[in-house]
Scaffold this motif. Structure first.
Motif, PDB file in Angstrom:
ATOM      1  N   VAL A   9      30.275  30.799  38.441  1.00 58.64           N
ATOM      2  CA  VAL A   9      29.802  31.838  39.354  1.00 58.64           C
ATOM      3  C   VAL A   9      29.073  32.919  38.558  1.00 58.64           C
ATOM      4  O   VAL A   9      29.613  33.467  37.587  1.00 58.64           O
ATOM      5  CB  VAL A   9      30.969  32.458  40.147  1.00 58.64           C
ATOM      6  CG1 VAL A   9      30.472  33.605  41.017  1.00 58.64           C
ATOM      7  CG2 VAL A   9      31.654  31.395  40.996  1.00 58.64           C
ATOM      8  N   VAL A  10      27.841  33.223  38.987  1.00 53.39           N
ATOM      9  CA  VAL A  10      27.044  34.290  38.389  1.00 53.39           C
ATOM     10  C   VAL A  10      26.718  35.291  39.489  1.00 53.39           C
ATOM     11  O   VAL A  10      25.956  34.987  40.400  1.00 53.39           O
ATOM     12  CB  VAL A  10      25.730  33.755  37.780  1.00 53.39           C
ATOM     13  CG1 VAL A  10      25.005  34.879  37.045  1.00 53.39           C
ATOM     14  CG2 VAL A  10      25.988  32.580  36.858  1.00 53.39           C
ATOM     15  N   VAL A  41      25.406  34.307  43.084  1.00 52.03           N
ATOM     16  CA  VAL A  41      25.756  35.184  44.199  1.00 52.03           C
ATOM     17  C   VAL A  41      24.874  36.427  44.118  1.00 52.03           C
ATOM     18  O   VAL A  41      25.060  37.289  43.261  1.00 52.03           O
ATOM     19  CB  VAL A  41      27.242  35.588  44.167  1.00 52.03           C
ATOM     20  CG1 VAL A  41      27.575  36.442  45.397  1.00 52.03           C
ATOM     21  CG2 VAL A  41      28.132  34.355  44.118  1.00 52.03           C
ATOM     22  N   ASP A  42      23.892  36.493  44.999  1.00 50.90           N
ATOM     23  CA  ASP A  42      22.977  37.630  45.051  1.00 50.90           C
ATOM     24  C   ASP A  42      23.612  38.735  45.883  1.00 50.90           C
ATOM     25  O   ASP A  42      23.876  38.554  47.071  1.00 50.90           O
ATOM     26  CB  ASP A  42      21.642  37.187  45.670  1.00 50.90           C
ATOM     27  CG  ASP A  42      20.682  38.342  45.852  1.00 50.90           C
ATOM     28  OD1 ASP A  42      20.859  39.364  45.180  1.00 50.90           O
ATOM     29  OD2 ASP A  42      19.761  38.218  46.684  1.00 50.90           O
ATOM     30  N   ASN A  43      23.833  39.892  45.252  1.00 47.31           N
ATOM     31  CA  ASN A  43      24.510  41.007  45.930  1.00 47.31           C
ATOM     32  C   ASN A  43      23.480  42.039  46.425  1.00 47.31           C
ATOM     33  O   ASN A  43      23.465  43.161  45.990  1.00 47.31           O
ATOM     34  CB  ASN A  43      25.525  41.641  44.988  1.00 47.31           C
ATOM     35  CG  ASN A  43      26.559  42.500  45.682  1.00 47.31           C
ATOM     36  OD1 ASN A  43      27.167  43.363  45.061  1.00 47.31           O
ATOM     37  ND2 ASN A  43      26.784  42.308  46.967  1.00 47.31           N
ATOM     38  N   ASN A  44      22.598  41.563  47.326  1.00 46.66           N
ATOM     39  CA  ASN A  44      21.590  42.428  47.970  1.00 46.66           C
ATOM     40  C   ASN A  44      20.496  42.895  47.017  1.00 46.66           C
ATOM     41  O   ASN A  44      20.038  44.047  47.099  1.00 46.66           O
ATOM     42  CB  ASN A  44      22.245  43.649  48.619  1.00 46.66           C
ATOM     43  CG  ASN A  44      23.250  43.285  49.684  1.00 46.66           C
ATOM     44  OD1 ASN A  44      22.961  42.473  50.549  1.00 46.66           O
ATOM     45  ND2 ASN A  44      24.437  43.881  49.618  1.00 46.66           N
ATOM     46  N   SER A  45      20.049  42.032  46.131  1.00 45.23           N
ATOM     47  CA  SER A  45      18.974  42.409  45.215  1.00 45.23           C
ATOM     48  C   SER A  45      17.675  42.658  45.979  1.00 45.23           C
ATOM     49  O   SER A  45      17.384  42.012  46.990  1.00 45.23           O
ATOM     50  CB  SER A  45      18.749  41.303  44.184  1.00 45.23           C
ATOM     51  OG  SER A  45      19.897  41.118  43.385  1.00 45.23           O
ATOM     52  N   THR A  67      24.080  34.721  49.375  1.00 43.54           N
ATOM     53  CA  THR A  67      23.921  36.177  49.411  1.00 43.54           C
ATOM     54  C   THR A  67      25.200  36.810  49.918  1.00 43.54           C
ATOM     55  O   THR A  67      25.737  36.395  50.948  1.00 43.54           O
ATOM     56  CB  THR A  67      22.749  36.584  50.318  1.00 43.54           C
ATOM     57  OG1 THR A  67      21.535  35.982  49.843  1.00 43.54           O
ATOM     58  CG2 THR A  67      22.578  38.103  50.325  1.00 43.54           C
ATOM     59  N   GLU A  68      25.687  37.798  49.173  1.00 39.32           N
ATOM     60  CA  GLU A  68      26.843  38.584  49.612  1.00 39.32           C
ATOM     61  C   GLU A  68      26.343  39.974  50.021  1.00 39.32           C
ATOM     62  O   GLU A  68      25.858  40.733  49.187  1.00 39.32           O
ATOM     63  CB  GLU A  68      27.878  38.702  48.490  1.00 39.32           C
ATOM     64  CG  GLU A  68      29.053  39.601  48.806  1.00 39.32           C
ATOM     65  CD  GLU A  68      29.719  39.271  50.136  1.00 39.32           C
ATOM     66  OE1 GLU A  68      29.827  40.185  50.970  1.00 39.32           O
ATOM     67  OE2 GLU A  68      30.115  38.088  50.325  1.00 39.32           O
ATOM     68  N   PHE A  69      26.458  40.293  51.313  1.00 47.66           N
ATOM     69  CA  PHE A  69      25.884  41.523  51.838  1.00 47.66           C
ATOM     70  C   PHE A  69      26.777  42.740  51.621  1.00 47.66           C
ATOM     71  O   PHE A  69      26.306  43.870  51.653  1.00 47.66           O
ATOM     72  CB  PHE A  69      25.563  41.355  53.327  1.00 47.66           C
ATOM     73  CG  PHE A  69      24.481  40.347  53.585  1.00 47.66           C
ATOM     74  CD1 PHE A  69      23.160  40.651  53.328  1.00 47.66           C
ATOM     75  CD2 PHE A  69      24.793  39.080  54.068  1.00 47.66           C
ATOM     76  CE1 PHE A  69      22.146  39.725  53.548  1.00 47.66           C
ATOM     77  CE2 PHE A  69      23.791  38.141  54.293  1.00 47.66           C
ATOM     78  CZ  PHE A  69      22.467  38.466  54.035  1.00 47.66           C
ATOM     79  N   ARG A  79      33.235  36.258  46.912  1.00 48.15           N
ATOM     80  CA  ARG A  79      32.364  35.297  47.601  1.00 48.15           C
ATOM     81  C   ARG A  79      32.165  34.060  46.738  1.00 48.15           C
ATOM     82  O   ARG A  79      32.088  32.928  47.242  1.00 48.15           O
ATOM     83  CB  ARG A  79      31.017  35.955  47.918  1.00 48.15           C
ATOM     84  CG  ARG A  79      30.029  35.044  48.636  1.00 48.15           C
ATOM     85  CD  ARG A  79      30.517  34.635  50.031  1.00 48.15           C
ATOM     86  NE  ARG A  79      29.581  33.745  50.679  1.00 48.15           N
ATOM     87  CZ  ARG A  79      28.525  34.151  51.384  1.00 48.15           C
ATOM     88  NH1 ARG A  79      28.271  35.459  51.510  1.00 48.15           N
ATOM     89  NH2 ARG A  79      27.727  33.269  51.939  1.00 48.15           N
ATOM     90  N   GLY A  80      32.111  34.256  45.431  1.00 43.71           N
ATOM     91  CA  GLY A  80      31.931  33.130  44.518  1.00 43.71           C
ATOM     92  C   GLY A  80      33.041  32.113  44.622  1.00 43.71           C
ATOM     93  O   GLY A  80      32.786  30.910  44.740  1.00 43.71           O
TER      94      GLY A  80
END
Length: 300
Positions: A9-10, A41-45, A67-69, A79-80
């Motif tokens: 997980v990144v 896991v994109d955290n709202n980039s 995507t984790e909002f 989330r990962g």
């Protein structure tokens, strides 16, 4: 062997250039790609994270993106593990690079020590520019020892950029505390330390494995005295949230005074060091103490 054994997980937020370097190190591992997966896991980039991540997903069948909002590293880390298909879930920071055999060493350890559910290894620094002459030469390196062994969480810990958990831990209702850790660009720490303490208090054995190695970036903005002391201050704040020691106001003032006197003595001892390194070595514990007291007295 087509069953996923390991999920990597990144979690990332607006660091697309660093993320690309990290993912490149993960897709070129010595472990067969069908045995492990990489979850971004994109955290709202708001940069090109989605575009770059999708390019890796298109090229490599074992890479996927979600995507984790909810903003915050703990939300992203939770989330990962929810998305993971593997029996083990490894975390690496987006500003880190895995050694080529990182995944292989993780799987190898799980085969040697199947009863150990939590473990991690060292990290070593890399930079994108030469550090200034005064910069602490040991900064950015994390090692506990040279042997594979259990750690004592009262004095030792596993770093957040190189830690692995058996998924059964999370299936038992344990997760990263969303009140701790980074939120966007806000500096904060401690969610992995808190989780380690919870697990240790629940009877889990936590292992340090020196063969499981990553590189971790010392960013150029960290090569400043004000940032180093700010980091210590925030470490103190987060430590108070985790350990929550109770004292009277007068006790806190006495602790602060003792810390300042100790720092002044260190300042005299380190007189041969370059000035900014001397200040950092002498006053880092003082700023850590101030952070903890500030959190205790003024946080709601």
């Amino acid at each position: 062997m087509d069953k996923v054994q390991l999920s990597v997980v990144v979690c990332t937020f607006n660091r697309v250039n660093l993320l690309e370097t990290c993912i490149k190190s993960l897709v070129s591992q010595t472990l067969a790609q069908q045995i492990y997966e990489v979850i971004i896991v994109d955290n709202n980039s708001t940069d090109d994270t989605k575009l770059v991540s999708q390019s890796f997903c298109d090229q490599y069948p074992n890479v996927r993106m979600v995507t984790e909002f909810h903003q915050g590293l703990s939300h992203a880390r939770n989330r990962g593990w929810l998305e993971a298909k593997g029996e083990y879930i490894a975390y690496i920071d987006d500003d880190a690079k895995a050694f080529p055999d990182w995944c292989e060493q993780i799987v190898s350890f799980t085969q040697r020590q199947p009863s150990i559910k939590v473990f991690g290894g060292p990290y070593y620094p890399f930079t994108l520019k030469l550090p200034p002459d005064w910069f602490p030469p040991e900064y950015g390196k994390f090692e506990i020892c040279y042997e594979e062994r259990e750690i004592d969480v009262k004095y030792e810990w596993i770093c957040g950029s190189n830690m692995t958990y058996h998924r059964s831990i999370f299936n038992n209702g344990i997760s990263f505390d969303v009140n701790l850790g980074m939120k966007g660009s806000a500096l904060a720490y401690g969610e992995e330390t808190h989780l380690m303490l919870v697990l240790a208090n629940s009877g889990h054995t936590i292992y340090y494995v020196p063969s499981i190695k990553v590189y971790h970036l010392i960013a150029s903005y960290k090569m400043a005295l004000c940032w180093l002391l700010k980091s210590e201050y925030n470490c103190g704040k987060c430590s108070n949230k985790i350990f929550s020691l109770e004292h009277s106001v007068w006790d806190y003032l006495l602790i602060l005074l003792r810390s300042f006197v100790s720092s002044f003595r260190l300042y005299i001892r380190y007189r041969r060091e370059p000035f900014r390194r001397r200040v950092y070595y002498s006053f880092r514990n003082f700023f850590y103490t101030v952070g903890g007291i500030a959190d205790k007295l003024f946080s709601k």
